[in-house]
Design an enzyme around this catalytic site. Structure first.
Site, PDB file in Angstrom:
ATOM      1  CG  ASP A 190      -0.320  -0.074   2.525  1.00  0.00           C
ATOM      2  OD1 ASP A 190       0.919  -0.204   2.576  1.00  0.00           O
ATOM      3  OD2 ASP A 190      -1.037  -0.012   3.545  1.00  0.00           O
ATOM      4  CB  SER A 191       4.565   1.762   0.143  1.00  0.00           C
ATOM      5  OG  SER A 191       4.855   0.610  -0.617  1.00  0.00           O
ATOM      6  CG  ASP A 231       0.199  -4.047   2.048  1.00  0.00           C
ATOM      7  OD1 ASP A 231       0.239  -4.897   2.957  1.00  0.00           O
ATOM      8  OD2 ASP A 231       1.106  -3.221   1.839  1.00  0.00           O
ATOM      9  CE  LYS A 278       2.983  -6.039   3.753  1.00  0.00           C
ATOM     10  NZ  LYS A 278       2.518  -4.822   4.466  1.00  0.00           N
ATOM     11  CD  GLU A 306       0.258  -1.540   7.824  1.00  0.00           C
ATOM     12  OE1 GLU A 306      -0.113  -0.768   8.716  1.00  0.00           O
ATOM     13  OE2 GLU A 306       0.840  -1.161   6.788  1.00  0.00           O
ATOM     14  CD  GLU A 335       7.566  -0.502   7.689  1.00  0.00           C
ATOM     15  OE1 GLU A 335       6.618  -1.212   7.314  1.00  0.00           O
ATOM     16  OE2 GLU A 335       7.775   0.639   7.261  1.00  0.00           O
TER      17      GLU A 335
HETATM   18  O1  KIV Z   1       3.551  -1.223   1.637  1.00  0.00           O
HETATM   19  C1  KIV Z   1       4.732  -1.581   1.703  1.00  0.00           C
HETATM   20  O2  KIV Z   1       5.571  -1.222   0.882  1.00  0.00           O
HETATM   21  C2  KIV Z   1       5.129  -2.435   2.810  1.00  0.00           C
HETATM   22  C3  KIV Z   1       6.581  -2.751   2.945  1.00  0.00           C
HETATM   23  C4  KIV Z   1       7.308  -1.583   3.476  1.00  0.00           C
HETATM   24  C5  KIV Z   1       6.813  -3.956   3.764  1.00  0.00           C
HETATM   25  O3  KIV Z   1       4.311  -2.848   3.573  1.00  0.00           O
END
Ligand code: KIV
Length: 262
Positions: free
Chosen positions: A42-43, A81, A110, A112, A179
């Protein structure tokens, strides 16, 4: 690589490499690389869309990027994510989001955090979808954490992370991103689990490492966290390539006759 390979890699002491991937062209390159797996993180809300945090990622964005990646990286294991709040509005909307990401071509999702997500993680795993956990600095909670800060420095916080990691393994996660935590804590958590940990700013003792592709390629010279190692100067080469094109255009050096149709 498939979901079972993660534990096999850990057992064999083989470190797992993961990079983020958000679009089709980079997916096609990464598909030919030795990288073990790809994260549609989600970055992308920050890197691709210019927002100031991952809070702005939506399921629509995640699905569109995951589908573009899946069309390019046909040989890679792809994790996507679950975006901000998609796991916090009840089971049905969460399962809908999982379904959309899997239909887009992801092989796992994924999530969080730990404590409030455990029942949902169990449901997703029981439904047949592999789940990767994510502890330590969890950017979707940036406003609770008060910024991008190293987590688990205080003893109580470290113990909570160790307990959370064990709970995520028990809930059925196949691996865990750690992280921005101290090296010792990264080692302690990794040693205490049978599933592999994949670190970013979590020191050298995790069972794998992940970086944002654009960060490791040096696309943004202003982003300089301590953990980042740059493997290329893409900022410099892109700028030079584009300026070279510009010079050739204004000096009428491009296109040549060979680059033109008769
Ligand atoms: O969204 C992302 O890029 C991440 C990584 C930093 C692990 O969750």
């Amino acid at each position: 690589m498939n979901v079972r390979s993660f534990q096999q890699f850990k057992q064999a002491g083989h470190s797992i490499s993961m990079v983020t991937c958000y679009d089709h062209w980079s997916a096609k390159i990464l598909n030919k690389s030795d990288i073990d797996c790809l994260l549609v993180g989600d970055s992308l809300a920050v890197v691709m869309h210019g927002f100031d945090s991952t809070v702005h990622a939506t399921i629509e964005m995640m699905v569109m990027h995951a589908a573009a990646v899946a069309r390019g990286a046909t040989e890679k294991f792809i994790i996507a994510d679950m975006p901000f709040l998609s796991c916090s509005k009840g089971l049905e909307p969460a399962m809908d989001a999982v379904q959309q990401l899997m239909h887009a071509g992801a092989h796992a999702v994924k999530i969080e955090g730990a404590s409030h997500q455990l029942p949902l993680i169990k449901q997703i795993v029981e439904a047949g979808v592999p789940v990767m956990g994510h502890l330590g600095l969890t950017p979707q909670s940036i406003h609770t954490m008060g910024g991008h800060k190293v987590q688990g420095k205080k003893e109580g916080d470290a113990e909570r992370l160790i307990t959370d990691a064990a709970a995520l393994e028990a809930a059925g996660c196949f691996s865990l991103v750690l992280e921005c935590i101290p090296t010792n804590l990264g080692r302690q958590i990794s040693d205490s689990l049978t599933i592999p940990t994949i670190g970013i700013g979590a020191g050298p003792c995790t069972n794998g490492q992940v970086l944002v592709l654009q960060d490791l390629l040096g696309v943004n010279p202003e982003f300089t966290p301590k953990f980042l190692r740059r493997y290329a100067d893409s900022y410099g080469s892109i700028l030079e390539g584009v300026n070279h094109f510009h010079r050739d255009v204004v000096s009428h050096c491009y296109p040549s006759h060979r680059e033109s149709y008769k």
